[in-house]
Design a protein around this motif. Structure first.
Motif, PDB file in Angstrom:
ATOM      1  N   ILE A   9       0.870  -1.177   0.000  1.00 42.21           N
ATOM      2  CA  ILE A   9       0.000   0.000   0.000  1.00 42.21           C
ATOM      3  C   ILE A   9       0.906   1.225   0.000  1.00 42.21           C
ATOM      4  CG2 ILE A   9      -1.807   1.239   1.240  1.00 42.21           C
ATOM      5  CD1 ILE A   9      -2.497  -1.591   2.501  1.00 42.21           C
ATOM      6  N   VAL A  10       0.892   1.964  -1.108  1.00 43.58           N
ATOM      7  CA  VAL A  10       1.833   3.072  -1.266  1.00 43.58           C
ATOM      8  C   VAL A  10       1.202   4.446  -1.060  1.00 43.58           C
ATOM      9  CG1 VAL A  10       3.431   1.794  -2.724  1.00 43.58           C
ATOM     10  CG2 VAL A  10       1.562   3.064  -3.788  1.00 43.58           C
ATOM     11  N   ASN A  11      -0.124   4.515  -1.145  1.00 43.50           N
ATOM     12  CA  ASN A  11      -0.788   5.805  -0.977  1.00 43.50           C
ATOM     13  C   ASN A  11      -2.291   5.568  -0.932  1.00 43.50           C
ATOM     14  OD1 ASN A  11      -1.037   8.587  -0.754  1.00 43.50           O
ATOM     15  ND2 ASN A  11       0.248   9.021  -2.542  1.00 43.50           N
ATOM     16  N   MET A  18     -10.025   4.864  -1.056  1.00 42.43           N
ATOM     17  CA  MET A  18      -9.386   3.815  -1.857  1.00 42.43           C
ATOM     18  C   MET A  18      -7.882   3.814  -1.594  1.00 42.43           C
ATOM     19  SD  MET A  18     -11.416   3.764  -5.454  1.00 42.43           S
ATOM     20  CE  MET A  18     -10.940   2.093  -5.815  1.00 42.43           C
ATOM     21  N   LEU A  19      -7.301   2.622  -1.656  1.00 42.06           N
ATOM     22  CA  LEU A  19      -5.873   2.449  -1.442  1.00 42.06           C
ATOM     23  C   LEU A  19      -5.162   2.265  -2.777  1.00 42.06           C
ATOM     24  CD1 LEU A  19      -6.149  -0.136   1.460  1.00 42.06           C
ATOM     25  CD2 LEU A  19      -5.446   2.257   1.672  1.00 42.06           C
ATOM     26  N   LYS A  20      -4.008   2.901  -2.905  1.00 37.80           N
ATOM     27  CA  LYS A  20      -3.180   2.733  -4.093  1.00 37.80           C
ATOM     28  C   LYS A  20      -2.183   1.612  -3.784  1.00 37.80           C
ATOM     29  CE  LYS A  20      -0.251   5.367  -7.248  1.00 37.80           C
ATOM     30  NZ  LYS A  20       0.305   6.704  -7.511  1.00 37.80           N
ATOM     31  N   ILE A  21      -2.212   0.550  -4.615  1.00 33.41           N
ATOM     32  CA  ILE A  21      -1.417  -0.642  -4.374  1.00 33.41           C
ATOM     33  C   ILE A  21      -0.348  -0.784  -5.456  1.00 33.41           C
ATOM     34  CG2 ILE A  21      -1.466  -3.159  -4.099  1.00 33.41           C
ATOM     35  CD1 ILE A  21      -3.202  -1.706  -2.034  1.00 33.41           C
ATOM     36  N   SER A  22       0.902  -0.970  -5.033  1.00 32.78           N
ATOM     37  CA  SER A  22       1.977  -1.365  -5.933  1.00 32.78           C
ATOM     38  C   SER A  22       1.969  -2.891  -5.936  1.00 32.78           C
ATOM     39  CB  SER A  22       3.319  -0.826  -5.444  1.00 32.78           C
ATOM     40  OG  SER A  22       4.359  -1.324  -6.256  1.00 32.78           O
ATOM     41  N   VAL A  23       1.639  -3.481  -7.069  1.00 32.86           N
ATOM     42  CA  VAL A  23       1.374  -4.911  -7.178  1.00 32.86           C
ATOM     43  C   VAL A  23       2.662  -5.714  -7.324  1.00 32.86           C
ATOM     44  CG1 VAL A  23       0.210  -6.644  -8.595  1.00 32.86           C
ATOM     45  CG2 VAL A  23      -0.851  -4.423  -8.240  1.00 32.86           C
ATOM     46  N   ILE A  65      -7.807   0.017  -4.817  1.00 33.06           N
ATOM     47  CA  ILE A  65      -8.840  -0.871  -4.273  1.00 33.06           C
ATOM     48  C   ILE A  65      -9.554  -0.189  -3.113  1.00 33.06           C
ATOM     49  CG2 ILE A  65      -7.628  -2.990  -4.939  1.00 33.06           C
ATOM     50  CD1 ILE A  65      -6.937  -3.334  -1.912  1.00 33.06           C
ATOM     51  N   GLY A  66     -10.790  -0.593  -2.937  1.00 34.48           N
ATOM     52  CA  GLY A  66     -11.556  -0.177  -1.775  1.00 34.48           C
ATOM     53  C   GLY A  66     -11.778  -1.385  -0.887  1.00 34.48           C
ATOM     54  N   LEU A  67     -11.810  -1.161   0.415  1.00 30.57           N
ATOM     55  CA  LEU A  67     -12.068  -2.236   1.362  1.00 30.57           C
ATOM     56  C   LEU A  67     -13.429  -2.044   1.999  1.00 30.57           C
ATOM     57  CD1 LEU A  67      -8.594  -2.390   3.174  1.00 30.57           C
ATOM     58  CD2 LEU A  67      -9.403  -3.780   1.253  1.00 30.57           C
ATOM     59  N   GLU A  68     -14.152  -3.132   2.172  1.00 30.39           N
ATOM     60  CA  GLU A  68     -15.482  -3.092   2.767  1.00 30.39           C
ATOM     61  C   GLU A  68     -15.411  -2.451   4.154  1.00 30.39           C
ATOM     62  OE1 GLU A  68     -17.927  -6.811   3.617  1.00 30.39           O
ATOM     63  OE2 GLU A  68     -18.128  -6.545   1.435  1.00 30.39           O
ATOM     64  N   LEU A  80      -1.366   2.869   5.265  1.00 33.44           N
ATOM     65  CA  LEU A  80      -0.322   3.378   4.382  1.00 33.44           C
ATOM     66  C   LEU A  80       1.048   2.799   4.727  1.00 33.44           C
ATOM     67  CD1 LEU A  80      -1.335   7.124   3.941  1.00 33.44           C
ATOM     68  CD2 LEU A  80      -1.877   5.171   2.498  1.00 33.44           C
ATOM     69  N   GLY A  81       1.759   2.345   3.682  1.00 34.80           N
ATOM     70  CA  GLY A  81       3.099   1.791   3.838  1.00 34.80           C
ATOM     71  C   GLY A  81       3.153   0.314   4.189  1.00 34.80           C
ATOM     72  N   LYS A  82       2.009  -0.315   4.387  1.00 40.78           N
ATOM     73  CA  LYS A  82       1.989  -1.726   4.794  1.00 40.78           C
ATOM     74  C   LYS A  82       1.955  -2.653   3.574  1.00 40.78           C
ATOM     75  CE  LYS A  82       0.084  -1.011   9.335  1.00 40.78           C
ATOM     76  NZ  LYS A  82      -0.909  -1.390  10.306  1.00 40.78           N
ATOM     77  N   ASP A  83       2.504  -3.841   3.758  1.00 41.93           N
ATOM     78  CA  ASP A  83       2.415  -4.871   2.730  1.00 41.93           C
ATOM     79  C   ASP A  83       1.021  -5.478   2.781  1.00 41.93           C
ATOM     80  OD1 ASP A  83       5.067  -4.572   1.888  1.00 41.93           O
ATOM     81  OD2 ASP A  83       5.806  -5.999   3.360  1.00 41.93           O
ATOM     82  N   ILE A  84       0.609  -6.046   1.660  1.00 44.55           N
ATOM     83  CA  ILE A  84      -0.708  -6.669   1.568  1.00 44.55           C
ATOM     84  C   ILE A  84      -0.506  -8.110   1.097  1.00 44.55           C
ATOM     85  CG2 ILE A  84      -1.157  -5.759  -0.742  1.00 44.55           C
ATOM     86  CD1 ILE A  84      -4.074  -5.333   0.172  1.00 44.55           C
ATOM     87  N   TYR A  85      -1.197  -9.041   1.746  1.00 42.17           N
ATOM     88  CA  TYR A  85      -0.994 -10.474   1.523  1.00 42.17           C
ATOM     89  C   TYR A  85      -2.311 -11.144   1.136  1.00 42.17           C
ATOM     90  CZ  TYR A  85       3.249  -9.502   4.206  1.00 42.17           C
ATOM     91  OH  TYR A  85       4.429  -8.976   4.649  1.00 42.17           O
ATOM     92  N   ALA A  86      -2.181 -12.359   0.617  1.00 43.49           N
ATOM     93  CA  ALA A  86      -3.360 -13.185   0.340  1.00 43.49           C
ATOM     94  C   ALA A  86      -2.988 -14.641   0.552  1.00 43.49           C
ATOM     95  CB  ALA A  86      -3.856 -12.970  -1.083  1.00 43.49           C
ATOM     96  N   ASN A  87      -3.969 -15.427   0.868  1.00 41.46           N
ATOM     97  CA  ASN A  87      -3.798 -16.865   0.993  1.00 41.46           C
ATOM     98  C   ASN A  87      -3.996 -17.436  -0.405  1.00 41.46           C
ATOM     99  OD1 ASN A  87      -3.371 -19.284   2.186  1.00 41.46           O
ATOM    100  ND2 ASN A  87      -5.168 -19.224   3.509  1.00 41.46           N
ATOM    101  N   VAL A  88      -2.925 -17.853  -1.048  1.00 42.58           N
ATOM    102  CA  VAL A  88      -2.986 -18.228  -2.465  1.00 42.58           C
ATOM    103  C   VAL A  88      -2.407 -19.620  -2.707  1.00 42.58           C
ATOM    104  CG1 VAL A  88      -2.871 -15.834  -3.250  1.00 42.58           C
ATOM    105  CG2 VAL A  88      -0.769 -17.120  -2.965  1.00 42.58           C
ATOM    106  N   ARG A  89      -2.762 -20.160  -3.838  1.00 45.17           N
ATOM    107  CA  ARG A  89      -2.256 -21.455  -4.285  1.00 45.17           C
ATOM    108  C   ARG A  89      -1.689 -21.258  -5.693  1.00 45.17           C
ATOM    109  NH1 ARG A  89      -4.477 -26.546  -2.794  1.00 45.17           N
ATOM    110  NH2 ARG A  89      -6.186 -25.357  -1.920  1.00 45.17           N
TER     111      ARG A  89
END
Length: 166
Positions: A9-11, A18-23, A65-68, A80-89
């Motif tokens: 999350i960069v901004n 809404m959050l600006k995400i560097s993917v 992205i927007g979060l509920e 802001l500034g935090k990493d974002i994760y997902a449970n993925v396969r």
């Protein structure tokens, strides 16, 4: 399934929270689809789950992205500034590059070359980096014969073994 970093999350973007995400994911539109759950660490480092309520792709590396439940700038400041994760396969026949790090690399004759230190992204392909001198393109069937997750080994093809000698 594994928890993997999919962005940072960069901004923030706009007035609606809404959050600006560097993917960092190779499949961002899938990973950040509306209705998907993402994990963001709280101030104590514990991952908290959030559902994606909106998605606006900017380009291949930036998404908004927007979060509920978070619909103002004030409500998202702590992200802001935090990493974002997902449970993925990983899809069948594919690999997460961080899972390859630390695996033994074997020639087509079964001789050990070394251990994968890290992956290096280059224009044509990603490369296995073994030690500080050996770079092998991670191209299945061309340079890589097989990856055995249980034995933690990567076996090269004859061409891959030849490339390792360079």
């Amino acid at each position: 399934m594994a928890i993997k970093k999919i962005g940072k999350i960069v901004n923030y973007f706009g007035l609606k929270g809404m959050l600006k995400i560097s993917v960092t994911s190779s499949t961002p539109l899938n990973r950040f689809a509306v209705g998907k759950t993402v994990l963001i660490p709280d101030d104590s480092g514990e991952n908290q789950s959030y559902k994606i309520s909106s998605l606006q792709p900017k380009d291949s590396r930036i998404l908004h992205i927007g979060l509920e439940g978070y619909d103002t700038i004030d409500s998202i400041q702590s992200f802001l500034g935090k990493d974002i994760y997902a449970n993925v396969r990983a899809p069948k026949g594919t690999f997460f590059f961080d899972d390859l790090v630390g695996m033994k690399v074997l020639t087509d004759k079964g001789e050990e070359i070394g251990v994968v230190d890290h992956m290096e992204k280059m224009p044509k392909a990603e490369y296995l980096v073994i030690g500080d001198k050996i770079y092998i393109p991670f191209l299945m069937d061309n340079f890589i014969a097989s990856v055995d997750k249980k034995k933690k080994t990567i076996t090269l093809t004859a061409l891959g073994s030849e490339a390792a000698k360079q």
